[in-house]
Motif scaffolding. Structure first.
Motif, PDB file in Angstrom:
ATOM      1  N   MET A  82       0.827  -1.188   0.000  1.00  0.00           N
ATOM      2  CA  MET A  82       0.000   0.000   0.000  1.00  0.00           C
ATOM      3  C   MET A  82       0.872   1.252   0.000  1.00  0.00           C
ATOM      4  N   MET A  83       0.332   2.307  -0.562  1.00  0.00           N
ATOM      5  CA  MET A  83       0.985   3.607  -0.524  1.00  0.00           C
ATOM      6  C   MET A  83       0.078   4.565   0.227  1.00  0.00           C
ATOM      7  N   LYS A  84       0.615   5.256   1.200  1.00  0.00           N
ATOM      8  CA  LYS A  84      -0.205   6.153   2.006  1.00  0.00           C
ATOM      9  C   LYS A  84      -0.284   7.524   1.344  1.00  0.00           C
ATOM     10  N   VAL A  85      -1.491   8.018   1.198  1.00  0.00           N
ATOM     11  CA  VAL A  85      -1.729   9.355   0.665  1.00  0.00           C
ATOM     12  C   VAL A  85      -2.527  10.142   1.694  1.00  0.00           C
ATOM     13  N   HIS A  86      -2.419  11.445   1.625  1.00  0.00           N
ATOM     14  CA  HIS A  86      -3.074  12.316   2.588  1.00  0.00           C
ATOM     15  C   HIS A  86      -4.255  13.011   1.941  1.00  0.00           C
ATOM     16  N   ILE A  87      -5.389  13.014   2.623  1.00  0.00           N
ATOM     17  CA  ILE A  87      -6.579  13.724   2.151  1.00  0.00           C
ATOM     18  C   ILE A  87      -6.684  15.043   2.923  1.00  0.00           C
ATOM     19  N   PRO A  88      -6.623  16.176   2.238  1.00  0.00           N
ATOM     20  CA  PRO A  88      -6.715  17.457   2.962  1.00  0.00           C
ATOM     21  C   PRO A  88      -8.127  17.813   3.378  1.00  0.00           C
ATOM     22  N   PHE A  89      -9.119  17.030   2.928  1.00  0.00           N
ATOM     23  CA  PHE A  89     -10.517  17.337   3.232  1.00  0.00           C
ATOM     24  C   PHE A  89     -11.124  16.267   4.139  1.00  0.00           C
ATOM     25  N   SER A  92     -10.991  21.506   5.814  1.00  0.00           N
ATOM     26  CA  SER A  92      -9.970  21.496   4.761  1.00  0.00           C
ATOM     27  C   SER A  92      -8.690  22.124   5.277  1.00  0.00           C
ATOM     28  N   GLN A  93      -7.578  21.598   4.818  1.00  0.00           N
ATOM     29  CA  GLN A  93      -6.276  22.160   5.151  1.00  0.00           C
ATOM     30  C   GLN A  93      -5.733  23.041   4.037  1.00  0.00           C
ATOM     31  N   VAL A  94      -6.435  23.141   2.935  1.00  0.00           N
ATOM     32  CA  VAL A  94      -5.984  23.919   1.787  1.00  0.00           C
ATOM     33  C   VAL A  94      -7.121  24.812   1.299  1.00  0.00           C
ATOM     34  N   GLU A  95      -6.788  25.818   0.505  1.00  0.00           N
ATOM     35  CA  GLU A  95      -7.813  26.627  -0.148  1.00  0.00           C
ATOM     36  C   GLU A  95      -8.515  25.764  -1.197  1.00  0.00           C
ATOM     37  N   TYR A  96      -9.825  25.858  -1.245  1.00  0.00           N
ATOM     38  CA  TYR A  96     -10.557  24.923  -2.101  1.00  0.00           C
ATOM     39  C   TYR A  96     -11.849  25.546  -2.601  1.00  0.00           C
ATOM     40  N   SER A  97     -12.457  24.841  -3.552  1.00  0.00           N
ATOM     41  CA  SER A  97     -13.758  25.217  -4.100  1.00  0.00           C
ATOM     42  C   SER A  97     -14.779  24.170  -3.692  1.00  0.00           C
ATOM     43  N   LEU A  98     -15.939  24.629  -3.192  1.00  0.00           N
ATOM     44  CA  LEU A  98     -17.025  23.735  -2.811  1.00  0.00           C
ATOM     45  C   LEU A  98     -18.211  23.993  -3.727  1.00  0.00           C
ATOM     46  N   GLN A  99     -18.706  22.948  -4.355  1.00  0.00           N
ATOM     47  CA  GLN A  99     -19.860  23.088  -5.234  1.00  0.00           C
ATOM     48  C   GLN A  99     -20.808  21.916  -5.024  1.00  0.00           C
ATOM     49  N   ALA A 100     -22.080  22.242  -4.828  1.00  0.00           N
ATOM     50  CA  ALA A 100     -23.132  21.232  -4.695  1.00  0.00           C
ATOM     51  C   ALA A 100     -23.922  21.186  -5.996  1.00  0.00           C
ATOM     52  N   ILE A 101     -24.042  20.000  -6.575  1.00  0.00           N
ATOM     53  CA  ILE A 101     -24.736  19.815  -7.854  1.00  0.00           C
ATOM     54  C   ILE A 101     -25.873  18.823  -7.631  1.00  0.00           C
ATOM     55  N   TRP A 102     -27.083  19.197  -8.066  1.00  0.00           N
ATOM     56  CA  TRP A 102     -28.284  18.417  -7.793  1.00  0.00           C
ATOM     57  C   TRP A 102     -28.774  17.723  -9.059  1.00  0.00           C
ATOM     58  N   GLY A 103     -29.259  16.490  -8.890  1.00  0.00           N
ATOM     59  CA  GLY A 103     -29.814  15.751 -10.014  1.00  0.00           C
ATOM     60  C   GLY A 103     -28.790  15.466 -11.096  1.00  0.00           C
ATOM     61  N   VAL A 104     -27.698  14.812 -10.714  1.00  0.00           N
ATOM     62  CA  VAL A 104     -26.558  14.602 -11.607  1.00  0.00           C
ATOM     63  C   VAL A 104     -26.713  13.279 -12.353  1.00  0.00           C
ATOM     64  N   SER A 105     -26.487  13.295 -13.660  1.00  0.00           N
ATOM     65  CA  SER A 105     -26.496  12.072 -14.460  1.00  0.00           C
ATOM     66  C   SER A 105     -25.372  11.153 -13.995  1.00  0.00           C
ATOM     67  N   ILE A 106     -25.708   9.908 -13.686  1.00  0.00           N
ATOM     68  CA  ILE A 106     -24.706   8.965 -13.190  1.00  0.00           C
ATOM     69  C   ILE A 106     -23.625   8.724 -14.238  1.00  0.00           C
ATOM     70  N   ARG A 107     -24.036   8.528 -15.457  1.00  0.00           N
ATOM     71  CA  ARG A 107     -23.071   8.250 -16.527  1.00  0.00           C
ATOM     72  C   ARG A 107     -22.130   9.427 -16.734  1.00  0.00           C
ATOM     73  N   GLU A 108     -22.676  10.628 -16.815  1.00  0.00           N
ATOM     74  CA  GLU A 108     -21.839  11.794 -17.078  1.00  0.00           C
ATOM     75  C   GLU A 108     -20.924  12.117 -15.903  1.00  0.00           C
ATOM     76  N   LEU A 109     -21.375  11.814 -14.694  1.00  0.00           N
ATOM     77  CA  LEU A 109     -20.511  12.050 -13.536  1.00  0.00           C
ATOM     78  C   LEU A 109     -19.256  11.207 -13.628  1.00  0.00           C
ATOM     79  N   HIS A 110     -19.404   9.922 -13.930  1.00  0.00           N
ATOM     80  CA  HIS A 110     -18.235   9.046 -13.986  1.00  0.00           C
ATOM     81  C   HIS A 110     -17.329   9.389 -15.172  1.00  0.00           C
ATOM     82  N   LEU A 111     -17.903   9.889 -16.250  1.00  0.00           N
ATOM     83  CA  LEU A 111     -17.059  10.356 -17.356  1.00  0.00           C
ATOM     84  C   LEU A 111     -16.272  11.600 -16.937  1.00  0.00           C
ATOM     85  N   ALA A 112     -16.911  12.485 -16.187  1.00  0.00           N
ATOM     86  CA  ALA A 112     -16.229  13.707 -15.746  1.00  0.00           C
ATOM     87  C   ALA A 112     -15.119  13.403 -14.750  1.00  0.00           C
ATOM     88  N   LEU A 113     -15.327  12.375 -13.921  1.00  0.00           N
ATOM     89  CA  LEU A 113     -14.314  12.047 -12.912  1.00  0.00           C
ATOM     90  C   LEU A 113     -13.021  11.557 -13.545  1.00  0.00           C
TER      91      LEU A 113
END
Length: 377
Positions: free
Chosen positions: A66-73, A94-115
């Motif tokens: 395993m490789m350990k990674v740190h999550i700032p959120f 959060s430990q860093v400056e960040y952007s928070l966005q809430a998105i409602w009614g998201v297409s499952i297929r398009e979300l995974h493509l965007a990720l």
């Protein structure tokens, strides 16, 4: 007198035959016992008899690198039983400056493509508010926030209702993006986004409000699905499967790489929460001890059940998880195992063998014979 002597001779012959028969029976029982007996001599298993396949050695359980990674959120839901579209209460840090966005009614297929898009494209779209534009029913403007500790946020749907259809649905009710706002080029293994998929209970889908999935995005493009580890002790890293409001907090989690279209994946990760530190899990309170020996601290996470409950000393004696009894396929270490004694020290698990000296294998043989015959030790 002659008749008496003849009777004595016949009786002695009968007794001799009976004695021979008894010896043969005892010898047969001895062979059967020896044929099915395993002796442990100096830590190695030896089997008597020719049928070695009747009791094979259990294969060595492989260790997962395993490789350990740190999550700032960190992100957690609060009071999920009371959450509605009018108000979803969550806790974010959060430990860093960040952007928070809430998105409602998201297409499952398009979300995974965007990720799976490159990090630069995902960051620019998140900061500009164009992420998943045209593939979601409502997009709230992104909020640029400075580093902060745990803070409670209340999110609400900016419209009367969502059109999600009947199950199985093609849309997620709510997806919350926590994206780093960095002008510099981050390290390839650095965590740059935490994506939280939230289900909200409604009249059509009555499942409790909960976090359906959490995805970790790294600067090198790697996408991993976060899964909490289950600890057997009541500390900050414990995770209850019935707690639908749980999320990634100040704890360790298993980040399993998601398969992309090219089939290229990296090794699995151990992700630590924002407020995690190296010593927080292993204090002297006594509640983090191995559930088997109650002597050494727990240090190994078992897969696939993800229970973290045993030490290195007891691990070699088990092939099933002591918590859920599921087979152990592999494991990984969540801390150093410097607590294991040196070769010159006496291992508590082998202390009785050491006290018996060179004849310890006789006592082990006696124990195994007792178990085989069904007697209590």
């Amino acid at each position: 007198m002659t008749a008496m002597l003849i009777s004595v001779v016949e009786l002695s012959n009968i007794l001799a035959v009976f004695a021979v028969f008894l010896i043969i029976c005892l010898f047969g029982v001895f062979l059967i016992v020896m044929r099915n007996m395993v002796l442990r001599v100096h830590g190695d298993d030896f089997m008597f008899g020719g049928n070695a396949g009747a009791m094979p050695h259990s294969p060595r359980i492989p260790q997962m690198k395993m490789m350990k990674v740190h999550i700032p959120f960190t992100f957690k839901l609060h009071e999920s039983s009371k959450s509605t579209y009018a108000e979803v209460e969550c806790e974010v840090s959060s430990q860093v400056e960040y952007s928070l966005q809430a998105i409602w009614g998201v297409s499952i297929r398009e979300l995974h493509l965007a990720l799976w898009k490159p990090w630069n494209a995902m960051r620019d779209a998140s900061l500009n508010g164009t992420l998943l534009q045209g593939h979601a029913q409502y997009l709230t403007p992104p909020q640029i926030r400075q580093p902060h500790g745990e803070e409670t946020l209340r999110l609400s749907l900016p419209a009367p209702e969502l059109e999600l259809g009947t199950p199985p649905r093609l849309c997620y009710p709510l997806v919350i993006f926590l994206t780093r706002k960095d002008n510099r080029d981050p390290h390839p293994d650095e965590t740059v986004a935490l994506v939280n998929v939230v289900h909200i209970k409604d009249s059509v889908c009555t499942l409790p409000t909960s976090i359906l999935a959490q995805y970790l995005k790294q600067a090198n493009g790697q996408l991993s699905c976060l899964k909490q580890l289950y600890l057997a002790t009541g500390n900050s890293t414990s995770y209850d499967e019935g707690d639908v409001s749980s999320g990634i907090g100040p704890a360790l989690a298993l980040a399993e790489p998601c398969n992309n279209s090219n089939g290229n994946t990296r090794d699995a990760l151990v992700a630590s929460g924002a407020s995690d530190n190296e010593g927080s899990l292993w204090n002297s309170a006594g509640e983090q001890l191995c559930v088997v020996c109650q002597y050494f601290p727990l240090s190994r996470a078992l897969l696939p059940c993800r229970h973290t409950c045993i030490c290195a000393s007891c691990f070699g004696k088990l092939d099933r998880c002591p918590m859920c009894r599921s087979p152990i396929k592999s494991y990984f270490c969540i801390r150093g195992e410097e607590y294991m004694p040196n070769d010159n020290d006496i291992n508590p698990c082998k202390q009785r063998q050491a006290t018996h000296g060179p004849s310890h294998w006789l006592h082990d043989w006696n124990d195994r014979l007792t178990d085989f015959l069904g007697f209590a030790r």
